[in-house]
Design an enzyme around this catalytic site. Structure first.
Site, PDB file in Angstrom:
ATOM      1  N   CYS C  84       0.820  -1.211   0.000  1.00 36.30           N
ATOM      2  CA  CYS C  84       0.000   0.000   0.000  1.00 36.30           C
ATOM      3  C   CYS C  84       0.852   1.258   0.000  1.00 36.30           C
ATOM      4  CB  CYS C  84      -0.881   0.068   1.252  1.00 36.30           C
ATOM      5  SG  CYS C  84      -1.733  -1.438   1.684  1.00 36.30           S
ATOM      6  N   HIS C 102      -5.650   1.484   5.846  1.00 37.47           N
ATOM      7  CA  HIS C 102      -6.236   0.681   4.774  1.00 37.47           C
ATOM      8  C   HIS C 102      -6.915  -0.518   5.422  1.00 37.47           C
ATOM      9  CE1 HIS C 102      -7.063  -1.444   1.208  1.00 37.47           C
ATOM     10  NE2 HIS C 102      -6.074  -2.307   1.303  1.00 37.47           N
ATOM     11  N   HIS C 104      -9.601  -3.951   5.021  1.00 37.59           N
ATOM     12  CA  HIS C 104     -10.291  -4.953   4.202  1.00 37.59           C
ATOM     13  C   HIS C 104     -11.632  -5.332   4.836  1.00 37.59           C
ATOM     14  CE1 HIS C 104      -6.660  -6.757   1.781  1.00 37.59           C
ATOM     15  NE2 HIS C 104      -6.781  -5.456   1.618  1.00 37.59           N
ATOM     16  N   GLU C 125     -26.161   9.827  12.874  1.00 32.68           N
ATOM     17  CA  GLU C 125     -25.309  10.614  13.767  1.00 32.68           C
ATOM     18  C   GLU C 125     -23.825  10.435  13.467  1.00 32.68           C
ATOM     19  OE1 GLU C 125     -25.989  12.872  15.882  1.00 32.68           O
ATOM     20  OE2 GLU C 125     -24.185  13.034  17.098  1.00 32.68           O
ATOM     21  N   HIS C 175     -12.635  -4.785  -2.579  1.00 29.99           N
ATOM     22  CA  HIS C 175     -11.313  -4.786  -1.971  1.00 29.99           C
ATOM     23  C   HIS C 175     -11.339  -4.194  -0.555  1.00 29.99           C
ATOM     24  CE1 HIS C 175      -6.787  -3.572  -2.535  1.00 29.99           C
ATOM     25  NE2 HIS C 175      -7.075  -3.724  -1.271  1.00 29.99           N
TER      26      HIS C 175
END
Lengths: 215, 215, 215, 215
Positions: C84, C102, C104, C125, C175
């Site tokens: 990443c 990141h 998943h 909210e 993804h």
């Protein structure tokens, strides 16, 4: 009382607390609900009523004789024994159980709503975790109706235990389940298997898969 | 046996216990079900059968040679090796696996009920966690039928491993899944990816999303 | 480099490991997937690729400069920086982010399947947890298509960041999601709010409740 | 102030942090949302706004008098008291509450979407966990509409508390729930029971089971 037995009882108190914490994490003992009792010889350790189950301490336990008379109380006079006590004693007396688990798992409650008088499932591997059952057997769990007061359940629980000699659990509709075994480990194994099967049945219903194989 | 190997095996025993605890928390090893074995050189550490998987201790392990003969047993004579042992050995022997994980995850069981002879999914990032697979590949996991006794699964598991040379997992219908890898970390990574994909497939079915892109 | 900054970077390494463990428990980083980077001044700490995220240790981190050049590597030569990294650097460079997460999470993947080019939700909210948004605002998260290799996502991620100047997240179809914030706490808060909203949207769809109020 | 009270307040600060961590794990306090306040005598401990609820420390608390004036602030000048403070004080003042819990649980939000002006459920054992309620009683929780700013909720929360003298909770549509009790333990027990009942109602709707028995 011999010294060894005192020591065993002492560590069993800690075990009750560890298991209560675990059952809280499983969602079986939320809102002070649910409970467990463990038998040590002729004595039964019972948790108090209405306490945070994940924060119980060993000195909060009550001790009963197997015939149901109170042998020992915690120092904290505000504590009362679990309202399940008479139900726990029924399984101990009628089945010679070494431990009884009472769970409020939402999977047990949903199972009690999806089935009429009996929860029935067959052909799931986890059925083999219930004593005396194999994969192809039809697992049957009787469902009794709930009552306003927990102690009023004792008669119908005893009747279900008598009517279903092979069962190790009784579902209480809209309430939860009682599961027992010859010792804490056996009771826990079976309680986990039953809970898994209750959850699997609801999943299968949602996906349109029959919970029993047609023959 | 050289000293270094003994030490490595010792820490691997602790690792088996840590992983078993983790798999219990993931719902893969509830009710004493599920299991893991790890290979250290020519030896394979196998957990005992029917114990609380989140409470296992390093000295409870059995040691087997890769060809399946028992090399060492725990001091507690009441323990027997996991009923999965012959299945674990099949993956080790046929695929040169360094670790095998057996899970009773409800996601695996549901996946085995939603698909016929093969679980198939494509175009999910987590497919890339399976060795040799890319995002656009069609991931296929063979499904074998369950048997009344775990040891009777060995023949059909071996047949599935032979028939699907690219797979790292075999689903057992209404039971769970076996997953292997070259070492414990690889096996765990793949077991987590498969479990995620089984769960994703059920979510997609519930929401009416196809699990395979039409071409 | 001044002493204080070294110490801060050292404790940030431990923080990356703590957060990775937490994200694993949330189901965001299973199967070695997902990740986090935290910026300390002009340096960015990046976790290695393909490791068990709940077992990472502080000495396994890579250090990059903000402009993307590698400043420091862990002693273990087998480790490579997270795949990443180029995507993390895009959010840092284009949005002056102090941390990027990141995930998943299956909720992000399901959200990416329930919506076309944009995830849109209003009147919950938790929308207020996203910077600059109020309860009545329409929260929009762009969805980009996944690619076979993670590094090939960079161009479309950068395009989405440019096209949606108010967003703090980009969903990647099938993804997961990238979320950033001015520091680790801000990024985590927003990542938890987005994940909650993705899950809420799927719950609402299942129950037939519109995810946007008609005006 | 007498020494004992200072010591009690000190341990209550630690308790607030432990409970916040627990509520985070339950999904009630994700994304810095949710909160808890505990009253000690005439003082009320209130957590800060916008912090990671699972990482709070005892010295981060604010102290208010029961009538709402600020008595003590944490040393960290960047902290502000929870935005729920005026709502917490409403329950303390109007119901003499000893603790108030605010949860963003997705089960509360879904319940607020499945019912119109009142959440109603009957005949579930966990109803007995709510003070004054028995199994056959009809549990009613008022639902108020959310506002853009949390402090603007105070008037309608107070109106709901006045209009429903038996309730120990008020649902806020698309937001969450406020629950109170005579002390922290009572408030927590009730919050867990309400949350269980909100979740059960959604499960029952999904399975086509009525949430109230027809009479």
């Amino acid at each position: 009382m011999p010294r060894l037995m005192i020591m065993e009882a002492t560590s069993t108190r800690a075990l009750v607390c560890q298991l209560a914490r675990q059952f809280y994490d499983l969602g079986w003992a939320t809102g002070t609900g649910g409970g467990i009792c463990i038998r040590v010889g002729e004595q039964v350790l019972v948790a108090p009523s209405g306490v945070q189950k994940e924060r119980m301490t060993p000195e909060q336990m009550f001790t009963f004789s197997v015939d149901g008379s109170l042998l020992g109380s915690p120092a904290d006079a505000a504590l009362r024994p679990s309202e399940c006590t008479s139900l726990f004693m029924a399984a101990i007396r009628l089945r010679d159980a070494g431990a009884v688990i009472h769970s409020h798992s939402i999977h047990a409650v949903v199972a009690s709503l999806l089935f009429d008088r009996e929860f029935v499932i067959s052909e799931l591997e986890m059925i083999k975790g219930i004593e005396g059952m194999s994969f192809h057997d039809r697992l049957v769990v009787p469902i009794i109706e709930n009552t306003a007061r927990e102690c009023d359940l004792a008669a119908s629980l005893e009747a279900a235990i008598a009517a279903y000699p092979r069962t190790h659990a009784v579902l209480v509709r809209r309430h939860g389940v009682y599961v027992w075994g010859r010792d804490w480990s056996h009771a826990k194994t079976q309680a986990e298997c039953y809970d898994y099967l209750f959850r699997a049945a609801a999943e299968m219903r949602r996906l349109g898969i029959p919970t029993e194989r047609s023959t």
